[in-house]
Each structure stands twice: as structure tokens, then as C-alpha cells.
Design a protein around this motif. Structure first.
Motif, PDB file in Angstrom:
ATOM      1  N   GLN A 151       0.851  -1.072  -0.006  1.00  0.00           N
ATOM      2  CA  GLN A 151       0.012  -0.066  -0.021  1.00  0.00           C
ATOM      3  C   GLN A 151       0.871   1.209   0.045  1.00  0.00           C
ATOM      4  OE1 GLN A 151      -3.306  -0.737  -0.446  1.00  0.00           O
ATOM      5  NE2 GLN A 151      -2.708  -3.003  -0.073  1.00  0.00           N
ATOM      6  N   GLU A 163     -14.474   7.238   5.884  1.00  0.00           N
ATOM      7  CA  GLU A 163     -13.093   6.973   5.086  1.00  0.00           C
ATOM      8  C   GLU A 163     -12.900   5.588   4.862  1.00  0.00           C
ATOM      9  OE1 GLU A 163      -8.731   8.627   5.181  1.00  0.00           O
ATOM     10  OE2 GLU A 163      -9.307   7.564   6.950  1.00  0.00           O
ATOM     11  N   THR A 218      -7.836   3.572   5.574  1.00  0.00           N
ATOM     12  CA  THR A 218      -7.049   4.177   6.344  1.00  0.00           C
ATOM     13  C   THR A 218      -5.803   4.455   6.002  1.00  0.00           C
ATOM     14  OG1 THR A 218      -8.366   3.092   8.050  1.00  0.00           O
ATOM     15  CG2 THR A 218      -6.572   4.560   8.909  1.00  0.00           C
ATOM     16  N   GLY A 219      -4.971   3.172   5.840  1.00  0.00           N
ATOM     17  CA  GLY A 219      -3.812   3.289   5.261  1.00  0.00           C
ATOM     18  C   GLY A 219      -2.735   3.608   6.602  1.00  0.00           C
ATOM     19  N   SER A 220      -1.862   4.704   6.169  1.00  0.00           N
ATOM     20  CA  SER A 220      -1.138   5.134   7.211  1.00  0.00           C
ATOM     21  C   SER A 220      -1.933   6.019   8.241  1.00  0.00           C
ATOM     22  CB  SER A 220       0.017   5.962   6.433  1.00  0.00           C
ATOM     23  OG  SER A 220      -0.655   7.184   5.980  1.00  0.00           O
ATOM     24  N   GLY A 221      -2.888   6.578   7.921  1.00  0.00           N
ATOM     25  CA  GLY A 221      -3.698   7.536   8.888  1.00  0.00           C
ATOM     26  C   GLY A 221      -3.421   9.025   8.462  1.00  0.00           C
ATOM     27  N   TYR A 222      -2.716   9.337   7.584  1.00  0.00           N
ATOM     28  CA  TYR A 222      -2.235  10.616   7.080  1.00  0.00           C
ATOM     29  C   TYR A 222      -3.582  11.326   6.641  1.00  0.00           C
ATOM     30  CZ  TYR A 222       0.244  14.453   4.550  1.00  0.00           C
ATOM     31  OH  TYR A 222       0.488  15.717   3.885  1.00  0.00           O
ATOM     32  N   GLN A 223      -4.108  10.748   5.709  1.00  0.00           N
ATOM     33  CA  GLN A 223      -5.707  11.509   5.447  1.00  0.00           C
ATOM     34  C   GLN A 223      -6.621  11.621   6.066  1.00  0.00           C
ATOM     35  OE1 GLN A 223      -7.088  12.403   1.636  1.00  0.00           O
ATOM     36  NE2 GLN A 223      -8.031  13.579   3.456  1.00  0.00           N
ATOM     37  N   ARG A 252      -8.789  -2.710   5.658  1.00  0.00           N
ATOM     38  CA  ARG A 252      -8.874  -4.123   5.839  1.00  0.00           C
ATOM     39  C   ARG A 252      -7.541  -4.793   6.125  1.00  0.00           C
ATOM     40  NH1 ARG A 252      -5.893  -5.952   1.544  1.00  0.00           N
ATOM     41  NH2 ARG A 252      -6.927  -7.846   1.497  1.00  0.00           N
ATOM     42  N   ASP A 302     -13.650  -5.104   5.282  1.00  0.00           N
ATOM     43  CA  ASP A 302     -13.954  -4.740   4.112  1.00  0.00           C
ATOM     44  C   ASP A 302     -14.743  -3.497   4.002  1.00  0.00           C
ATOM     45  OD1 ASP A 302     -14.629  -4.138   1.268  1.00  0.00           O
ATOM     46  OD2 ASP A 302     -15.381  -6.005   1.203  1.00  0.00           O
ATOM     47  N   GLY A 303     -14.353  -2.303   3.750  1.00  0.00           N
ATOM     48  CA  GLY A 303     -15.139  -0.963   3.620  1.00  0.00           C
ATOM     49  C   GLY A 303     -16.051  -0.669   2.429  1.00  0.00           C
ATOM     50  N   SER A 304     -15.838  -1.705   1.464  1.00  0.00           N
ATOM     51  CA  SER A 304     -16.380  -1.255   0.085  1.00  0.00           C
ATOM     52  C   SER A 304     -17.854  -1.055   0.203  1.00  0.00           C
ATOM     53  CB  SER A 304     -15.830  -2.194  -1.021  1.00  0.00           C
ATOM     54  OG  SER A 304     -16.226  -3.474  -0.532  1.00  0.00           O
ATOM     55  N   VAL A 350      -3.950   2.545  -5.222  1.00  0.00           N
ATOM     56  CA  VAL A 350      -3.825   1.201  -5.245  1.00  0.00           C
ATOM     57  C   VAL A 350      -5.444   0.864  -5.179  1.00  0.00           C
ATOM     58  CG1 VAL A 350      -1.932   1.077  -3.691  1.00  0.00           C
ATOM     59  CG2 VAL A 350      -3.963   1.190  -2.449  1.00  0.00           C
ATOM     60  N   ARG A 353     -10.071  -3.598  -2.524  1.00  0.00           N
ATOM     61  CA  ARG A 353     -10.501  -4.851  -2.591  1.00  0.00           C
ATOM     62  C   ARG A 353     -11.835  -5.128  -2.156  1.00  0.00           C
ATOM     63  NH1 ARG A 353      -5.853  -8.075  -1.818  1.00  0.00           N
ATOM     64  NH2 ARG A 353      -4.143  -7.085  -2.878  1.00  0.00           N
TER      65      ARG A 353
HETATM   66  N1  SAH Z   1      -5.318   7.357   2.574  1.00  0.00           N
HETATM   67  C1  SAH Z   1      -4.222   6.573   2.900  1.00  0.00           C
HETATM   68  C2  SAH Z   1      -3.602   5.856   1.958  1.00  0.00           C
HETATM   69  C3  SAH Z   1      -4.387   4.574   1.765  1.00  0.00           C
HETATM   70  S1  SAH Z   1      -3.821   3.365   0.455  1.00  0.00           S
HETATM   71  C4  SAH Z   1      -3.134   7.350   3.325  1.00  0.00           C
HETATM   72  O1  SAH Z   1      -3.006   8.720   3.810  1.00  0.00           O
HETATM   73  O2  SAH Z   1      -2.023   6.585   3.977  1.00  0.00           O
HETATM   74  C5  SAH Z   1      -5.326   2.673   0.217  1.00  0.00           C
HETATM   75  C6  SAH Z   1      -5.640   1.725   1.563  1.00  0.00           C
HETATM   76  O3  SAH Z   1      -7.032   1.297   1.328  1.00  0.00           O
HETATM   77  C7  SAH Z   1      -4.810   0.672   1.832  1.00  0.00           C
HETATM   78  O4  SAH Z   1      -4.238   0.659   3.176  1.00  0.00           O
HETATM   79  C8  SAH Z   1      -5.619  -0.717   1.635  1.00  0.00           C
HETATM   80  O5  SAH Z   1      -5.108  -1.794   2.493  1.00  0.00           O
HETATM   81  C9  SAH Z   1      -7.035  -0.106   1.828  1.00  0.00           C
HETATM   82  N2  SAH Z   1      -8.191  -0.926   1.203  1.00  0.00           N
HETATM   83  C10 SAH Z   1      -8.208  -1.335   0.177  1.00  0.00           C
HETATM   84  N3  SAH Z   1      -9.262  -1.992  -0.107  1.00  0.00           N
HETATM   85  C11 SAH Z   1      -9.962  -1.853   1.007  1.00  0.00           C
HETATM   86  C12 SAH Z   1     -11.583  -2.250   1.423  1.00  0.00           C
HETATM   87  N4  SAH Z   1     -12.208  -2.905   0.637  1.00  0.00           N
HETATM   88  N5  SAH Z   1     -11.788  -1.962   2.716  1.00  0.00           N
HETATM   89  C13 SAH Z   1     -11.106  -1.176   3.519  1.00  0.00           C
HETATM   90  N6  SAH Z   1      -9.661  -0.828   3.100  1.00  0.00           N
HETATM   91  C14 SAH Z   1      -9.321  -1.255   2.029  1.00  0.00           C
END
Ligand code: SAH
Length: 201
Positions: A40, A65, A68-73, A89, A115-117, A186, A189
Motif C-alpha cells: 500500500q 473514510e 485508512t492506510g497510514s492515517g495521514y488522510q 482491511r 472490507d469497507g467497500s 492502489v 479490494r
Molecule cells: N489514505 C491513505 C492511503 C491509503 S492506500 C493514507 O493517507 O495513507 C489505500 C488503503 O486502502 C490501503 O491501506 C488498503 O489496505 C485499503 N483498502 C483497500 N481496499 C479496502 C477495502 N475494501 N476496505 C478497507 N480498506 C481497503
């Protein structure tokens, strides 16, 4: 609308290296996406500013949101909105983001692993929805969970290049989609991702 200068000054004040693993911290000030592990990436600061500007959270907004990824956003959202519900996820990424955001003294963020989709129906509707992974299509569940007068920002398209969409809902529930620009995220999923989870893992 949230003012661009206000967002830019918040970006200046937020140390991006706090959201990176040690090996990448020296690159934190570059305006580039960087690896955060698990395949990621963290977005470049100008894109985070731009997407937050498009989303335009208000002080009383409840924001969902996805990614979350790194949490920066997440930090940007939590700084400008009332409450943030963030889903990720990858468990270790979520736990690390939670630790970092707690160290920054944020107390208005709720975290959910999975899964947040399909959104997070329990706390719906949301005034704002930010998706930071590339979806195949706009998930209908997210549209349903968007409040009247709500705004959603979501990259839609194939893994290599996506259209960044601004989705708005009016008071009567009518939805309008605008393409803002091309971006590269990225993949999302799960249900509205590009491939079935099982085939990939
Ligand atoms: N906004 C983040 C960048 C995230 S990269 C930041 O500032 O760092 C995208 C993120 O979405 C990844 O961490 C990935 O694991 C997550 N992701 C992908 N598909 C997902 C899903 N279906 N549900 C929740 N998170 C998901």
C-alpha cells in the motif's frame, strides 16, 4: 467550502514522517506517494490537500473514510470534521494508524477493521465519504449511506489509472457525478474491487 489556504497551512503543520516507517521518513517532505507496507502507499501531500478540499468537510460533518492506510488522510479529516469513521482491511496498518493518531491527540476517530467497500451502515448516513483506493464502480451502498447534501470523493477505474470522481447528493436525493482529474491509487479490494479477494491471496 473549506479554504484551500487553510488546508495548505494544516498540511505544512502536520509532519508526514510521523505516518511513515523509519526507512522512508527521510523522504517525507517529497511530494510523492511512498510505500507504507503491505503493498500500500501514502498519497502525496498535494493530492491529500486537493481531495480534502473537494470533499470540503464542515466542523459538524460526520465523515466515513475507506482505506485508512497510514492515517495521514484521516488526520486531515479529523482535524476539520466532527467525527471520522475510518475502515481498513489490513489489520496491522489500522492498528499502527490508530496509535499514530492517538499520539497526535485525536479523540474523534472510530476505527473498523474489514472490507469497507460496502460502507459502515451502523453509523450511516454520512455527510462526507472519502475513498482512498480505486473502485471498479461507485459502490451503491456508499451512495445509500451518503446523507442529503452530502459529498463523496472516490477514484473509479482500473488499477493503473482512475478518474477521481466528486459525487454530490442534493436535498431530494438526486446524485450528480463529476470527473475531476486522473489519479493513481492502489486498488480497492472486496466487493467492488477489481478482482475477487480469493484469487489474489
Ligand atoms: N489514505 C491513505 C492511503 C491509503 S492506500 C493514507 O493517507 O495513507 C489505500 C488503503 O486502502 C490501503 O491501506 C488498503 O489496505 C485499503 N483498502 C483497500 N481496499 C479496502 C477495502 N475494501 N476496505 C478497507 N480498506 C481497503
Amino acid at each position: 467550502m473549506l479554504e484551500l489556504e487553510v488546508l495548505e497551512s494544516y498540511a505544512q503543520s502536520l509532519d508526514r514522517s510521523l505516518f511513515l516507517d523509519e526507512e522512508y521518513q527521510s523522504f517525507a517532505s517529497l511530494n510523492r506517494p511512498l510505500p507504507i507496507g503491505y503493498g500500500q502507499t501514502i498519497s502525496q501531500p498535494t493530492l491529500v490537500v486537493e481531495m480534502t478540499y473537494l470533499l470540503s468537510p464542515e466542523p459538524d460533518s460526520r465523515v466515513l473514510e475507506i482505506g485508512t492506510g497510514s492515517g495521514y488522510q484521516t488526520a486531515f479529516l479529523a482535524h476539520f470534521a466532527r467525527r471520522v469513521y475510518t475502515m481498513e482491511r489490513v489489520g496491522p496498518l489500522l492498528r499502527q494508524a490508530k496509535k499514530r493518531l492517538a499520539a497526535l491527540k485525536f479523540t474523534n476517530i472510530l476505527y473498523q477493521e474489514g472490507d469497507g467497500s460496502g460502507g459502515w451502515s451502523e453509523h450511516a448516513p454520512y455527510d462526507r465519504i472519502m475513498v482512498t483506493a480505486a473502485a471498479r464502480t461507485i459502490p451503491p451502498e456508499l451512495l445509500e449511506q451518503l446523507a442529503p447534501l452530502g459529498r463523496m470523493v472516490i477514484p473509479v477505474g482500473p488499477p493503473d489509472l482512475q478518474e477521481l470522481m466528486l459525487v454530490t447528493k442534493d436535498l431530494a436525493g438526486n446524485v450528480k457525478n463529476q470527473v475531476v482529474e486522473l489519479v493513481r491509487f492502489v486498488e480497492l479490494r472486496g466487493k467492488y474491487g477489481w478482482m475477487e479477494e480469493k484469487k489474489r491471496e
